[in-house]
Write an enzyme that holds these catalytic residues in place. Sequence first.
Site, PDB file in Angstrom:
ATOM      1  N   ASN A 210       0.845  -1.193   0.000  1.00  0.00           N
ATOM      2  CA  ASN A 210       0.000   0.000   0.000  1.00  0.00           C
ATOM      3  C   ASN A 210       0.878   1.239   0.000  1.00  0.00           C
ATOM      4  O   ASN A 210       2.098   1.141   0.059  1.00  0.00           O
ATOM      5  CB  ASN A 210      -0.983  -0.023   1.181  1.00  0.00           C
ATOM      6  CG  ASN A 210      -0.274   0.006   2.511  1.00  0.00           C
ATOM      7  OD1 ASN A 210       0.335   1.007   2.874  1.00  0.00           O
ATOM      8  ND2 ASN A 210      -0.321  -1.099   3.240  1.00  0.00           N
ATOM      9  N   ILE A 307      -4.023  -6.252  14.486  1.00  0.00           N
ATOM     10  CA  ILE A 307      -3.056  -6.034  15.564  1.00  0.00           C
ATOM     11  C   ILE A 307      -3.633  -5.117  16.631  1.00  0.00           C
ATOM     12  O   ILE A 307      -3.584  -5.405  17.828  1.00  0.00           O
ATOM     13  CB  ILE A 307      -1.735  -5.452  14.990  1.00  0.00           C
ATOM     14  CG1 ILE A 307      -1.194  -6.378  13.896  1.00  0.00           C
ATOM     15  CG2 ILE A 307      -0.708  -5.256  16.099  1.00  0.00           C
ATOM     16  CD1 ILE A 307      -0.053  -5.791  13.083  1.00  0.00           C
TER      17      ILE A 307
HETATM   18  N1  CTP Z   1      -4.732  -2.152  12.063  1.00  0.00           N
HETATM   19  C1  CTP Z   1      -4.016  -3.152  12.667  1.00  0.00           C
HETATM   20  N2  CTP Z   1      -4.020  -4.407  12.120  1.00  0.00           N
HETATM   21  C2  CTP Z   1      -4.733  -4.665  11.006  1.00  0.00           C
HETATM   22  C3  CTP Z   1      -5.462  -3.637  10.378  1.00  0.00           C
HETATM   23  C4  CTP Z   1      -5.449  -2.386  10.941  1.00  0.00           C
HETATM   24  O1  CTP Z   1      -3.369  -2.922  13.685  1.00  0.00           O
HETATM   25  N3  CTP Z   1      -4.722  -5.878  10.503  1.00  0.00           N
HETATM   26  C5  CTP Z   1      -4.755  -0.820  12.706  1.00  0.00           C
HETATM   27  C6  CTP Z   1      -4.095   0.243  11.899  1.00  0.00           C
HETATM   28  O2  CTP Z   1      -2.720   0.388  12.253  1.00  0.00           O
HETATM   29  C7  CTP Z   1      -4.900   1.475  12.296  1.00  0.00           C
HETATM   30  C8  CTP Z   1      -6.286   0.934  12.553  1.00  0.00           C
HETATM   31  O3  CTP Z   1      -6.096  -0.443  12.807  1.00  0.00           O
HETATM   32  O4  CTP Z   1      -4.439   2.008  13.511  1.00  0.00           O
HETATM   33  C9  CTP Z   1      -7.283   1.136  11.448  1.00  0.00           C
HETATM   34  O5  CTP Z   1      -6.836   0.592  10.267  1.00  0.00           O
HETATM   35  P1  CTP Z   1      -7.680   0.740   8.890  1.00  0.00           P
HETATM   36  O6  CTP Z   1      -6.969  -0.020   7.859  1.00  0.00           O
HETATM   37  O7  CTP Z   1      -8.002   2.157   8.615  1.00  0.00           O
HETATM   38  O8  CTP Z   1      -9.037   0.104   9.253  1.00  0.00           O
HETATM   39  P2  CTP Z   1      -9.505  -1.365   9.245  1.00  0.00           P
HETATM   40  O9  CTP Z   1      -9.672  -1.752  10.651  1.00  0.00           O
HETATM   41  O10 CTP Z   1      -8.594  -2.208   8.448  1.00  0.00           O
HETATM   42  O11 CTP Z   1     -10.907  -1.233   8.583  1.00  0.00           O
HETATM   43  P3  CTP Z   1     -11.322  -0.917   7.040  1.00  0.00           P
HETATM   44  O12 CTP Z   1     -10.302  -1.577   6.178  1.00  0.00           O
HETATM   45  O13 CTP Z   1     -12.655  -1.478   6.938  1.00  0.00           O
HETATM   46  O14 CTP Z   1     -11.311   0.575   6.886  1.00  0.00           O
END
Ligand code: CTP
Length: 401
Positions: A210, A307
């Site tokens: 990404n 996480i």
């Molecule tokens: N995060 C994480 N582990 C993951 C996905 C996300 O720790 N597998 C954490 C990111 O570091 C961030 C937060 O969760 O602090 C939100 O991540 P984001 O990608 O915006 O949201 P998602 O929970 O993945 O939801 P969506 O993809 O539906 O927006």
Amino acid sequence: MKELNGKHILLGVTGGIAAYKSADLVRRLRDAGAEVRVVLSSAAARFVTPLTFRALSGHPVPTELFEPEAGSAMGHIELARWADAILIAPATAHTIARLAHGLADDLLATICLASSAPLALAPAMNRQMWCNEATRSNIELLRERGVHLLGPIEGNQACGENGPGRMLEPEQLVRRLTGLFIPPYLAGVRVMVTAGPTLEDIDPVRYLGNRSSGKMGYAVATAAQQAGAEVVLISGVSSLPWPDRMECIDVRSAIEMHEAVMQRVPRCDIFIAAAAVADYRPQQQSKQKIKKDLSHLKLELVRNPDILADVCALTNGPFCVGFAAETERVAEYAQAKLDGKRADMIAVNRVGLPGSGFESDENMLEILWPGGGTTLPRSTKPEIARQLVELIGQRYKQTRK
Ligand code: CTP
């Protein structure tokens, strides 16, 4: 607002080859919002010219205690009073020795004696000179008096040797100098930050990734460190240099990041999840490079562990801060993330707009916590990070009372 907005920085440049980097340092200090006045030692003026620094700082550059053009520039007492901080970069072994012994035999040394502003030195010299007993005891003396030592680091030296004595890079100097103005309100607090993208390998040459650069997470880690915290930075693949004076662990995939976090997080008080973690990874990683002999290729993806959610679910876990990157319905999705992951705070990054979010040097954040929130208006990432960490510190202290 920038991280050194309105600060008066007196930059002393003394006679070492690293003086050529001080020109870039002036530009970076000004970019960070500081007003900069430069004083050159007479030895420095043999390496670099006052004209260079006059052009870069926008102010006259004195080199002598008794200037022939006295009156056109500030005198030593005025400069000593004007400065909010004095930075000498490079600081030669000779300059360090003179400062240690309180000499006032040139303009810069006189200003240092006459000023009550914090004094920071960025030593630069040959490794033998740095390791010499005389330099060691001069440094110790200055440290005991509260002088801030910024570097040096180890590396290749202009003299062809390799070892300690290289001046910190201008970018690191600006960061360290900024730290001098921040009270250590997170002293004794252990902070873990995740940053950057995770990469999910498809085969030995391809991956799903990404656009996260890691800039925001690195800035948050630095801001926490500047506020006195002990910081662990767990970083996905990023081209940024590791911030100094913190434990840095590099990982590649979400699984690796999850493992690194879960192993160390029980020792942390605050967890800040700024990484852009891939939500999915290929179900199978091909051991060989996938060839294009099929007309269609189906990539089966499976969910990665979340996480942040896993850390939030720990009993007696740390104060948890998540980031949310959203392109639409920002407030609604952010609230859902705050509630869904049971985080203590969510910082929302509106992505997809020019000049904010991924890869940009600036950002703005909307911050949400249970029952409240605020907005941090557009600013540089280091400044936004500083404000965010301050807010985290306040909320952490309120909730852990
Ligand atoms: N995060 C994480 N582990 C993951 C996905 C996300 O720790 N597998 C954490 C990111 O570091 C961030 C937060 O969760 O602090 C939100 O991540 P984001 O990608 O915006 O949201 P998602 O929970 O993945 O939801 P969506 O993809 O539906 O927006």
